[in-house]
Design a protein around this motif. Sequence first.
Motif: not given
Lengths: 52, 171
Positions: B95, B98, B101-102, B105, B111, B114-115, B162
């Motif tokens: 997590p 993630l 990444a969010v 990004a 995105p 969606a995540a 990724f």
Amino acid sequence: MTTPAEARIRFADPALPVAVLAVAAVVSALYAPALTWAVTGGLAGYALSGSV
Amino acid sequence: MFTTGLLLGALLSVAVLWLLSGLFAPVPAVWREGVIVAAAVLAVLRDLGVLTVRLPQNARQIPQDVLKRDLVRGTLQFGFEMGTGVRTYVSASAPYALVVAVLLAGGGWAPALAAGLGFGLGRALTPALRLASGAAEEWDARLTVRLTAMKTVAAGAMAVAFAVLWAAGLS
């Protein structure tokens, strides 16, 4: 001989979603990038299986 | 109700992350992408026990009282709190990867949405599968045995995905 109850337990094995989602994450990164976010989100959410 | 709560909680968290992601927009994309992959690799190492890094978490369980007051609202609240990912223990590193990444990004909201949906559904999968097994105690025992491997594979798959995503220039 596997009984239906044993088959059910195996089919619902806790590791199964990780295997499916892990493959899906790589495949989606190659062929459907937009889907990668949903799949990696799923992996992150399911990884918390031990947490309530 | 529980799954609805999970999804709403997860969507709130990714909405906040997506709003904050604007702060990182000035950082060159190549740096952001590198950090996203590196964070996922670090998550693998942490779940393997190679790296011992304390990361922020709300080290508590959601009080069972929320279910006693009103079953429907309580179930929704319980799911919502779990879905946010910040109201209870975070027992895996994926997590955190993630979140990075969010945050980094960039781009549109899709995105992040969606995540968030994926995260909520991923959390919902645990009780659904446990119920589907028809043998909750045995399922719990299997989970205990496999949890470290599951967390590591999850973070590893994220790192590979990724890396593939951005190596292919598809972001």
